[in-house]
Design a protein around this motif. Sequence first.
Motif, PDB file in Angstrom:
ATOM      1  N   ALA A   1      33.808  31.551  32.437  1.00  0.00           N
ATOM      2  CA  ALA A   1      33.739  31.721  33.892  1.00  0.00           C
ATOM      3  C   ALA A   1      32.929  32.959  34.252  1.00  0.00           C
ATOM      4  CB  ALA A   1      35.148  31.818  34.463  1.00  0.00           C
ATOM      5  N   VAL A   2      33.140  34.050  33.533  1.00  0.00           N
ATOM      6  CA  VAL A   2      32.396  35.287  33.793  1.00  0.00           C
ATOM      7  C   VAL A   2      30.904  35.072  33.568  1.00  0.00           C
ATOM      8  CG1 VAL A   2      31.978  37.628  32.946  1.00  0.00           C
ATOM      9  CG2 VAL A   2      34.319  36.843  33.348  1.00  0.00           C
ATOM     10  N   LYS A   3      30.559  34.426  32.482  1.00  0.00           N
ATOM     11  CA  LYS A   3      29.137  34.172  32.193  1.00  0.00           C
ATOM     12  C   LYS A   3      28.506  33.323  33.301  1.00  0.00           C
ATOM     13  CE  LYS A   3      28.921  34.631  27.143  1.00  0.00           C
ATOM     14  NZ  LYS A   3      30.173  35.327  26.890  1.00  0.00           N
ATOM     15  N   ALA A   4      29.243  32.349  33.805  1.00  0.00           N
ATOM     16  CA  ALA A   4      28.735  31.531  34.908  1.00  0.00           C
ATOM     17  C   ALA A   4      28.565  32.372  36.166  1.00  0.00           C
ATOM     18  CB  ALA A   4      29.687  30.372  35.178  1.00  0.00           C
ATOM     19  N   ALA A   5      29.505  33.278  36.418  1.00  0.00           N
ATOM     20  CA  ALA A   5      29.391  34.156  37.585  1.00  0.00           C
ATOM     21  C   ALA A   5      28.145  35.024  37.500  1.00  0.00           C
ATOM     22  CB  ALA A   5      30.645  35.023  37.705  1.00  0.00           C
ATOM     23  N   ARG A   6      27.830  35.480  36.302  1.00  0.00           N
ATOM     24  CA  ARG A   6      26.652  36.342  36.135  1.00  0.00           C
ATOM     25  C   ARG A   6      25.345  35.562  36.298  1.00  0.00           C
ATOM     26  NH1 ARG A   6      30.228  38.795  37.120  1.00  0.00           N
ATOM     27  NH2 ARG A   6      31.358  40.355  35.901  1.00  0.00           N
ATOM     28  N   ARG A   7      25.408  34.270  36.142  1.00  0.00           N
ATOM     29  CA  ARG A   7      24.202  33.451  36.333  1.00  0.00           C
ATOM     30  C   ARG A   7      23.951  33.133  37.800  1.00  0.00           C
ATOM     31  NH1 ARG A   7      26.322  30.809  31.615  1.00  0.00           N
ATOM     32  NH2 ARG A   7      27.231  29.145  32.879  1.00  0.00           N
ATOM     33  N   ALA A   8      24.869  33.440  38.669  1.00  0.00           N
ATOM     34  CA  ALA A   8      24.711  33.139  40.094  1.00  0.00           C
ATOM     35  C   ALA A   8      23.522  33.911  40.661  1.00  0.00           C
ATOM     36  CB  ALA A   8      25.982  33.496  40.849  1.00  0.00           C
ATOM     37  N   ASN A   9      22.934  33.370  41.725  1.00  0.00           N
ATOM     38  CA  ASN A   9      21.779  34.035  42.330  1.00  0.00           C
ATOM     39  C   ASN A   9      22.176  35.085  43.361  1.00  0.00           C
ATOM     40  OD1 ASN A   9      22.599  32.473  44.469  1.00  0.00           O
ATOM     41  ND2 ASN A   9      20.781  31.152  44.504  1.00  0.00           N
ATOM     42  N   HIS A  10      23.467  35.386  43.435  1.00  0.00           N
ATOM     43  CA  HIS A  10      23.948  36.482  44.265  1.00  0.00           C
ATOM     44  C   HIS A  10      25.166  37.082  43.576  1.00  0.00           C
ATOM     45  CE1 HIS A  10      26.423  33.016  45.543  1.00  0.00           C
ATOM     46  NE2 HIS A  10      27.367  33.907  45.804  1.00  0.00           N
ATOM     47  N   ASP A  11      25.599  38.251  44.041  1.00  0.00           N
ATOM     48  CA  ASP A  11      26.752  38.906  43.426  1.00  0.00           C
ATOM     49  C   ASP A  11      27.996  38.051  43.652  1.00  0.00           C
ATOM     50  OD1 ASP A  11      28.185  40.916  42.109  1.00  0.00           O
ATOM     51  OD2 ASP A  11      28.741  41.853  44.011  1.00  0.00           O
ATOM     52  N   PHE A  12      28.639  37.665  42.569  1.00  0.00           N
ATOM     53  CA  PHE A  12      29.797  36.774  42.626  1.00  0.00           C
ATOM     54  C   PHE A  12      30.960  37.447  41.916  1.00  0.00           C
ATOM     55  CE2 PHE A  12      32.508  33.238  41.464  1.00  0.00           C
ATOM     56  CZ  PHE A  12      32.413  32.367  42.546  1.00  0.00           C
ATOM     57  N   VAL A  13      32.058  37.653  42.622  1.00  0.00           N
ATOM     58  CA  VAL A  13      33.205  38.390  42.098  1.00  0.00           C
ATOM     59  C   VAL A  13      34.217  37.411  41.524  1.00  0.00           C
ATOM     60  CG1 VAL A  13      35.086  39.966  42.671  1.00  0.00           C
ATOM     61  CG2 VAL A  13      32.835  40.256  43.755  1.00  0.00           C
ATOM     62  N   PHE A  14      34.403  37.478  40.201  1.00  0.00           N
ATOM     63  CA  PHE A  14      35.331  36.559  39.545  1.00  0.00           C
ATOM     64  C   PHE A  14      36.658  37.246  39.265  1.00  0.00           C
ATOM     65  CE2 PHE A  14      37.336  34.770  35.741  1.00  0.00           C
ATOM     66  CZ  PHE A  14      37.618  33.511  36.248  1.00  0.00           C
ATOM     67  N   CYS A  15      37.736  36.618  39.698  1.00  0.00           N
ATOM     68  CA  CYS A  15      39.095  37.124  39.496  1.00  0.00           C
ATOM     69  C   CYS A  15      39.814  36.249  38.477  1.00  0.00           C
ATOM     70  CB  CYS A  15      39.851  37.123  40.827  1.00  0.00           C
ATOM     71  SG  CYS A  15      41.604  37.571  40.698  1.00  0.00           S
ATOM     72  N   ALA A  16      40.297  36.873  37.406  1.00  0.00           N
ATOM     73  CA  ALA A  16      41.036  36.161  36.352  1.00  0.00           C
ATOM     74  C   ALA A  16      42.531  36.372  36.565  1.00  0.00           C
ATOM     75  CB  ALA A  16      40.623  36.664  34.979  1.00  0.00           C
ATOM     76  N   ARG A  17      43.272  35.276  36.558  1.00  0.00           N
ATOM     77  CA  ARG A  17      44.706  35.314  36.843  1.00  0.00           C
ATOM     78  C   ARG A  17      45.547  35.099  35.596  1.00  0.00           C
ATOM     79  NH1 ARG A  17      45.968  32.381  42.541  1.00  0.00           N
ATOM     80  NH2 ARG A  17      48.017  32.335  41.519  1.00  0.00           N
ATOM     81  N   ALA A  18      46.667  35.835  35.537  1.00  0.00           N
ATOM     82  CA  ALA A  18      47.697  35.622  34.518  1.00  0.00           C
ATOM     83  C   ALA A  18      48.947  35.179  35.270  1.00  0.00           C
ATOM     84  CB  ALA A  18      47.946  36.897  33.725  1.00  0.00           C
ATOM     85  N   ASP A  19      49.188  33.879  35.336  1.00  0.00           N
ATOM     86  CA  ASP A  19      50.229  33.324  36.204  1.00  0.00           C
ATOM     87  C   ASP A  19      51.551  33.051  35.507  1.00  0.00           C
ATOM     88  OD1 ASP A  19      49.047  31.599  39.070  1.00  0.00           O
ATOM     89  OD2 ASP A  19      47.954  33.120  37.981  1.00  0.00           O
ATOM     90  N   GLY A  20      51.636  33.342  34.209  1.00  0.00           N
ATOM     91  CA  GLY A  20      52.842  32.986  33.476  1.00  0.00           C
ATOM     92  C   GLY A  20      54.094  33.707  33.929  1.00  0.00           C
ATOM     93  N   VAL A  21      53.963  34.955  34.397  1.00  0.00           N
ATOM     94  CA  VAL A  21      55.134  35.695  34.876  1.00  0.00           C
ATOM     95  C   VAL A  21      55.726  34.979  36.085  1.00  0.00           C
ATOM     96  CG1 VAL A  21      55.929  37.854  35.897  1.00  0.00           C
ATOM     97  CG2 VAL A  21      54.331  37.911  33.968  1.00  0.00           C
ATOM     98  N   MET A  22      54.887  34.565  37.013  1.00  0.00           N
ATOM     99  CA  MET A  22      55.361  33.875  38.211  1.00  0.00           C
ATOM    100  C   MET A  22      56.064  32.563  37.860  1.00  0.00           C
ATOM    101  SD  MET A  22      53.257  32.862  41.670  1.00  0.00           S
ATOM    102  CE  MET A  22      52.028  31.841  40.835  1.00  0.00           C
ATOM    103  N   HIS A  23      55.577  31.890  36.816  1.00  0.00           N
ATOM    104  CA  HIS A  23      56.156  30.607  36.414  1.00  0.00           C
ATOM    105  C   HIS A  23      57.288  30.761  35.398  1.00  0.00           C
ATOM    106  CE1 HIS A  23      53.351  27.973  38.533  1.00  0.00           C
ATOM    107  NE2 HIS A  23      52.392  28.816  38.202  1.00  0.00           N
ATOM    108  N   GLY A  24      57.538  31.984  34.956  1.00  0.00           N
ATOM    109  CA  GLY A  24      58.615  32.220  33.999  1.00  0.00           C
ATOM    110  C   GLY A  24      58.317  31.722  32.603  1.00  0.00           C
ATOM    111  N   THR A  25      57.025  31.658  32.235  1.00  0.00           N
ATOM    112  CA  THR A  25      56.657  31.136  30.916  1.00  0.00           C
ATOM    113  C   THR A  25      56.216  32.226  29.940  1.00  0.00           C
ATOM    114  OG1 THR A  25      54.429  30.675  31.740  1.00  0.00           O
ATOM    115  CG2 THR A  25      56.039  28.871  31.803  1.00  0.00           C
TER     116      THR A  25
END
Length: 267
Positions: free
Chosen positions: A129-153
């Motif tokens: 995902a980060v590599k794809a964001a860097r290929r964008a033709n404008h500045d693209f801010v990628f946010c990576a989520r760690a959702d396991g705490v919310m789901h209790g996993t």
Amino acid sequence: MTDFRALHQPGNPFILGNAWDVGSARMLVALGARAIATSSAGYAFTRGLPDGGQVGRTDAIAHARDLADHLSVPVSADLEDGYGPDPADCAETVELAALAGLAGCCIEDVTPNGAPYDFDLSVARTDAAVKAARRANHDFVFCARADGVMHGTYDLDEAIRRLQAFEAVGADVLYCPMPETIEGLTRLCASVTAPVNALAAGPWTQTSRNEFAAAGVARISLGSALARATHQVIRDAARDMFGAGDFTRLGGIGSGEVDDYLAAGSK
């Protein structure tokens, strides 16, 4: 237009207003939102669908683009798990989001049913995902989520391990929704150098912006909290109307005020 990346300042968080249609987005902008995000759940509700992968990638990105086309502030998209398990799925999702003119997006490390992807696969998905964001033709801010705490996993230690790995492959913003305590959130922020997003929903609605700031947060998003609050008004008014015949909950703001907000928040 506001520089989306520049808004992310640890210890001085901005509020990322999650909207579910153009009208709600324009009102939020008129009332002070400096950037808007979609809400996967909020938008699903407008389609009569539950949250959790019920809206496909094409529709989700088209919805985000519709908001961006009508607003003068940056728009970021909630793009669930990237709409597929493989790194290539995440890369394609980011590429399509960037082509739609969005300022950024976030992708979760769990499947639509809440099961976490394997650690190594999650890192590979973020890397793609980060590599794809860097290929964008404008500045693209990628946010990576760690959702396991919310789901209790998985626990906070695992979330931190994942977020540190996501930062190592270049994620711009890191996000673990709903850690159990403010102390845990503070520890999480201190464990990474990239900006951290926090969620103001559920019990965290009792946390002030100043408290989030003291924890080191750079961005506060709403998720579906505002959409759910709106649905609570519908529920409560409907119970009164169809139960006791009481219409007093319908005394909302005037249409002229709404019109003014819609105009002020337009592009």
